[in-house]
Motif scaffolding. Structure first.
Motif, PDB file in Angstrom:
ATOM      1  N   ARG A 205      -8.836  47.380 -68.878  1.00 57.66           N
ATOM      2  CA  ARG A 205      -7.986  46.643 -67.939  1.00 57.66           C
ATOM      3  C   ARG A 205      -7.602  45.265 -68.472  1.00 57.66           C
ATOM      4  NH1 ARG A 205      -7.378  47.845 -61.816  1.00 57.66           N
ATOM      5  NH2 ARG A 205      -5.606  46.488 -61.417  1.00 57.66           N
ATOM      6  N   THR A 225      -1.425  46.602 -64.775  1.00 59.42           N
ATOM      7  CA  THR A 225      -2.124  47.769 -65.320  1.00 59.42           C
ATOM      8  C   THR A 225      -1.421  49.078 -64.956  1.00 59.42           C
ATOM      9  OG1 THR A 225      -4.255  46.625 -65.285  1.00 59.42           O
ATOM     10  CG2 THR A 225      -4.304  49.025 -65.380  1.00 59.42           C
ATOM     11  N   TYR A 226      -1.213  49.299 -63.669  1.00 57.97           N
ATOM     12  CA  TYR A 226      -0.587  50.548 -63.224  1.00 57.97           C
ATOM     13  C   TYR A 226       0.817  50.660 -63.795  1.00 57.97           C
ATOM     14  CZ  TYR A 226       0.751  54.371 -60.110  1.00 57.97           C
ATOM     15  OH  TYR A 226       1.178  55.575 -59.617  1.00 57.97           O
TER      16      TYR A 226
END
Length: 237
Positions: A205, A225-226
Protein backbone atom coordinates in the motif's frame (compact mmCIF):
# COMPACT_ATOMS: atom_id res chain seq x y z
CA UNK A 1 -21.76 -4.01 -27.27
CA UNK A 2 -25.27 -4.65 -25.93
CA UNK A 3 -27.98 -2.11 -26.71
CA UNK A 4 -30.81 -0.81 -24.57
CA UNK A 5 -33.55 0.60 -26.78
CA UNK A 6 -35.96 3.20 -25.43
CA UNK A 7 -39.40 4.51 -26.34
CA UNK A 8 -40.82 7.64 -24.73
CA UNK A 9 -44.34 8.90 -24.21
CA UNK A 10 -42.88 12.01 -22.54
CA UNK A 11 -39.71 13.34 -24.27
CA UNK A 12 -38.60 15.23 -21.16
CA UNK A 13 -37.70 11.97 -19.39
CA UNK A 14 -34.39 12.14 -21.29
CA UNK A 15 -32.92 8.73 -20.37
CA UNK A 16 -29.12 8.68 -20.58
CA UNK A 17 -26.17 6.90 -19.05
CA UNK A 18 -25.83 8.26 -15.53
CA UNK A 19 -23.29 11.05 -15.22
CA UNK A 20 -21.58 12.41 -12.14
CA UNK A 21 -22.68 16.04 -11.84
CA UNK A 22 -19.65 18.08 -10.73
CA UNK A 23 -20.42 20.66 -9.49
CA UNK A 24 -23.72 19.19 -8.43
CA UNK A 25 -24.97 16.16 -6.55
CA UNK A 26 -21.60 14.34 -6.83
CA UNK A 27 -19.77 17.25 -5.21
CA UNK A 28 -17.49 20.08 -6.24
CA UNK A 29 -14.33 19.91 -8.37
CA UNK A 30 -11.90 20.03 -5.47
CA UNK A 31 -8.54 18.35 -6.15
CA UNK A 32 -7.34 15.29 -4.29
CA UNK A 33 -5.09 17.37 -2.07
CA UNK A 34 -4.54 18.08 1.63
CA UNK A 35 -7.22 20.35 3.02
CA UNK A 36 -9.78 19.66 0.28
CA UNK A 37 -13.32 18.73 1.19
CA UNK A 38 -14.01 15.10 0.29
CA UNK A 39 -16.91 14.39 -2.06
CA UNK A 40 -18.61 11.32 -3.48
CA UNK A 41 -16.74 11.53 -6.79
CA UNK A 42 -13.45 11.08 -4.95
CA UNK A 43 -14.54 7.48 -4.19
CA UNK A 44 -13.93 5.38 -7.27
CA UNK A 45 -16.13 2.37 -6.32
CA UNK A 46 -19.07 4.75 -5.72
CA UNK A 47 -18.40 6.61 -8.98
CA UNK A 48 -18.27 3.37 -10.95
CA UNK A 49 -21.51 2.16 -9.36
CA UNK A 50 -23.26 5.47 -10.06
CA UNK A 51 -22.19 5.54 -13.71
CA UNK A 52 -23.23 1.91 -14.30
CA UNK A 53 -26.87 2.85 -14.79
CA UNK A 54 -29.33 4.91 -16.80
CA UNK A 55 -30.79 8.03 -15.19
CA UNK A 56 -34.26 9.38 -15.94
CA UNK A 57 -35.26 13.03 -15.52
CA UNK A 58 -38.39 14.67 -14.15
CA UNK A 59 -40.01 16.02 -17.33
CA UNK A 60 -42.52 18.63 -16.14
CA UNK A 61 -42.19 22.39 -15.64
CA UNK A 62 -44.21 22.35 -12.44
CA UNK A 63 -42.27 21.33 -9.32
CA UNK A 64 -43.97 18.58 -7.33
CA UNK A 65 -43.70 18.30 -3.54
CA UNK A 66 -44.79 15.07 -1.87
CA UNK A 67 -45.20 15.07 1.90
CA UNK A 68 -46.96 13.16 4.66
CA UNK A 69 -49.32 14.98 7.02
CA UNK A 70 -51.31 13.20 9.73
CA UNK A 71 -50.50 9.87 8.09
CA UNK A 72 -51.82 10.89 4.64
CA UNK A 73 -49.86 11.70 1.51
CA UNK A 74 -50.11 15.25 0.19
CA UNK A 75 -49.19 16.20 -3.41
CA UNK A 76 -48.50 19.88 -4.10
CA UNK A 77 -47.80 21.25 -7.57
CA UNK A 78 -49.36 23.62 -10.09
CA UNK A 79 -49.92 21.27 -13.02
CA UNK A 80 -52.94 23.00 -14.55
CA UNK A 81 -55.45 21.12 -16.69
CA UNK A 82 -54.68 17.59 -18.01
CA UNK A 83 -53.15 17.53 -21.51
CA UNK A 84 -55.89 15.12 -22.62
CA UNK A 85 -59.44 14.58 -21.30
CA UNK A 86 -59.71 11.64 -18.89
CA UNK A 87 -55.94 11.47 -18.33
CA UNK A 88 -54.70 10.84 -14.77
CA UNK A 89 -53.36 14.28 -13.85
CA UNK A 90 -51.06 15.03 -12.22
CA UNK A 91 -49.57 11.60 -12.97
CA UNK A 92 -48.92 10.86 -9.25
CA UNK A 93 -51.16 9.11 -6.74
CA UNK A 94 -51.06 7.34 -3.39
CA UNK A 95 -50.33 3.62 -3.41
CA UNK A 96 -51.53 2.41 -0.04
CA UNK A 97 -50.35 4.60 2.82
CA UNK A 98 -46.62 3.90 2.60
CA UNK A 99 -45.95 4.45 -1.10
CA UNK A 100 -46.91 6.57 -4.07
CA UNK A 101 -46.62 6.07 -7.81
CA UNK A 102 -45.65 8.08 -10.86
CA UNK A 103 -47.21 7.12 -14.20
CA UNK A 104 -43.86 7.21 -15.98
CA UNK A 105 -44.81 5.43 -19.27
CA UNK A 106 -41.27 4.52 -20.25
CA UNK A 107 -40.26 1.57 -22.44
CA UNK A 108 -36.72 0.21 -22.10
CA UNK A 109 -36.05 -2.88 -24.18
CA UNK A 110 -33.15 -5.16 -23.31
CA UNK A 111 -31.93 -8.33 -24.98
CA UNK A 112 -33.28 -11.73 -24.00
CA UNK A 113 -31.65 -12.98 -20.82
CA UNK A 114 -31.41 -9.48 -19.36
CA UNK A 115 -33.75 -7.28 -17.33
CA UNK A 116 -34.04 -3.71 -16.12
CA UNK A 117 -33.84 -3.03 -12.40
CA UNK A 118 -35.31 0.24 -11.17
CA UNK A 119 -33.63 1.85 -8.18
CA UNK A 120 -33.05 5.09 -6.31
CA UNK A 121 -30.85 7.60 -8.09
CA UNK A 122 -27.31 7.77 -6.60
CA UNK A 123 -27.76 11.43 -5.70
CA UNK A 124 -29.90 10.14 -2.81
CA UNK A 125 -26.69 9.05 -1.07
CA UNK A 126 -25.08 12.49 -1.25
CA UNK A 127 -28.19 14.51 -0.35
CA UNK A 128 -28.33 16.14 3.10
CA UNK A 129 -31.83 17.61 2.79
CA UNK A 130 -33.94 14.44 2.72
CA UNK A 131 -35.82 15.66 -0.36
CA UNK A 132 -34.62 13.15 -2.98
CA UNK A 133 -37.37 10.70 -4.07
CA UNK A 134 -36.78 7.12 -2.93
CA UNK A 135 -37.50 4.79 -5.86
CA UNK A 136 -38.52 1.26 -4.88
CA UNK A 137 -36.52 -1.49 -6.66
CA UNK A 138 -38.31 -3.57 -9.27
CA UNK A 139 -37.14 -6.11 -11.85
CA UNK A 140 -38.77 -5.97 -15.31
CA UNK A 141 -37.88 -8.65 -17.87
CA UNK A 142 -37.30 -8.10 -21.57
CA UNK A 143 -40.80 -9.26 -22.54
CA UNK A 144 -42.57 -6.55 -20.49
CA UNK A 145 -43.21 -3.78 -23.07
CA UNK A 146 -43.79 -0.69 -20.92
CA UNK A 147 -42.97 0.57 -17.44
CA UNK A 148 -46.46 1.91 -16.70
CA UNK A 149 -45.70 3.33 -13.29
CA UNK A 150 -42.83 3.72 -10.86
CA UNK A 151 -43.27 3.19 -7.12
CA UNK A 152 -41.68 5.47 -4.53
CA UNK A 153 -41.44 5.17 -0.76
CA UNK A 154 -43.58 7.77 1.01
CA UNK A 155 -41.63 10.39 2.95
CA UNK A 156 -41.68 10.20 6.72
CA UNK A 157 -43.99 12.53 8.59
CA UNK A 158 -42.59 16.06 8.36
CA UNK A 159 -40.37 15.21 5.36
CA UNK A 160 -40.92 16.25 1.75
CA UNK A 161 -39.78 14.64 -1.49
CA UNK A 162 -39.26 17.18 -4.26
CA UNK A 163 -39.41 16.53 -8.02
CA UNK A 164 -37.77 19.48 -9.80
CA UNK A 165 -37.65 20.21 -13.53
CA UNK A 166 -34.52 18.76 -15.10
CA UNK A 167 -33.44 16.73 -12.05
CA UNK A 168 -32.96 12.94 -12.22
CA UNK A 169 -35.44 11.12 -10.00
CA UNK A 170 -34.56 7.44 -10.56
CA UNK A 171 -31.96 5.15 -12.07
CA UNK A 172 -32.17 1.91 -14.03
CA UNK A 173 -29.44 -0.72 -14.16
CA UNK A 174 -29.24 -3.64 -16.58
CA UNK A 175 -28.91 -6.99 -14.83
CA UNK A 176 -29.18 -10.70 -15.72
CA UNK A 177 -32.83 -11.74 -15.76
CA UNK A 178 -32.09 -14.81 -13.64
CA UNK A 179 -30.04 -14.64 -10.47
CA UNK A 180 -28.32 -17.85 -11.50
CA UNK A 181 -25.82 -18.29 -8.69
CA UNK A 182 -25.35 -20.37 -5.57
CA UNK A 183 -23.77 -19.06 -2.39
CA UNK A 184 -21.13 -21.55 -1.22
CA UNK A 185 -18.18 -21.48 1.18
CA UNK A 186 -14.89 -20.71 -0.55
CA UNK A 187 -12.61 -23.74 -0.96
CA UNK A 188 -9.57 -23.67 1.32
CA UNK A 189 -7.05 -23.28 -1.52
CA UNK A 190 -9.01 -20.44 -3.10
CA UNK A 191 -9.46 -18.73 0.27
CA UNK A 192 -5.71 -18.94 0.86
CA UNK A 193 -5.08 -17.36 -2.54
CA UNK A 194 -7.48 -14.50 -1.77
CA UNK A 195 -5.89 -13.98 1.64
CA UNK A 196 -2.44 -13.82 0.04
CA UNK A 197 -3.70 -11.32 -2.51
CA UNK A 198 -5.13 -9.19 0.29
CA UNK A 199 -1.89 -9.28 2.27
CA UNK A 200 0.17 -8.37 -0.78
CA UNK A 201 -2.03 -5.33 -1.43
CA UNK A 202 -1.73 -4.31 2.22
CA UNK A 203 2.05 -4.77 2.19
CA UNK A 204 2.33 -2.79 -1.05
CA UNK A 205 0.00 0.00 0.00
CA UNK A 206 2.82 2.42 0.77
CA UNK A 207 4.16 1.94 -2.76
CA UNK A 208 0.75 1.93 -4.43
CA UNK A 209 -0.28 5.04 -2.52
CA UNK A 210 2.98 6.90 -3.10
CA UNK A 211 2.42 10.54 -4.07
CA UNK A 212 -1.37 10.00 -4.07
CA UNK A 213 -2.15 10.23 -0.35
CA UNK A 214 -4.06 13.24 0.96
CA UNK A 215 -5.92 14.28 4.09
CA UNK A 216 -9.26 15.97 3.66
CA UNK A 217 -10.73 18.94 5.50
CA UNK A 218 -12.41 16.50 7.91
CA UNK A 219 -9.05 14.82 8.66
CA UNK A 220 -9.93 11.74 6.61
CA UNK A 221 -7.01 10.05 4.84
CA UNK A 222 -7.40 9.06 1.17
CA UNK A 223 -5.02 7.50 -1.31
CA UNK A 224 -5.00 6.15 -4.86
CA UNK A 225 -4.45 2.44 -4.09
CA UNK A 226 -7.75 1.23 -5.53
CA UNK A 227 -7.53 3.65 -8.44
CA UNK A 228 -4.08 2.44 -9.45
CA UNK A 229 -4.92 -1.26 -9.16
CA UNK A 230 -8.03 -0.71 -11.27
CA UNK A 231 -5.96 1.10 -13.89
CA UNK A 232 -3.53 -1.81 -14.01
CA UNK A 233 -6.39 -4.33 -14.27
CA UNK A 234 -7.93 -2.44 -17.20
CA UNK A 235 -4.69 -1.93 -19.12
CA UNK A 236 -3.99 -4.19 -22.14
CA UNK A 237 -1.96 -7.22 -21.21
Amino acid sequence: MRQVKYRLMEPGLLPRRTRLEIPGWAGHPEPRADGSQEYAWHCLPFSEAAKAGIEVFYPYEAELRVSTADGALVFEGDFGEPPEPGMQWPPFRSFGDAYYTYQVLLDLKVEEGWAIKTETHPRFYTDRTGTVPVAVPALLRHWWPMMYFMVFKAPDEGRTHVFRPGEPFMQVTIVPAEADFELVPMPEEEAAERELQSRRIYASRTTLAADSQWTSATNTVFDGTYRRILGAAKSPR
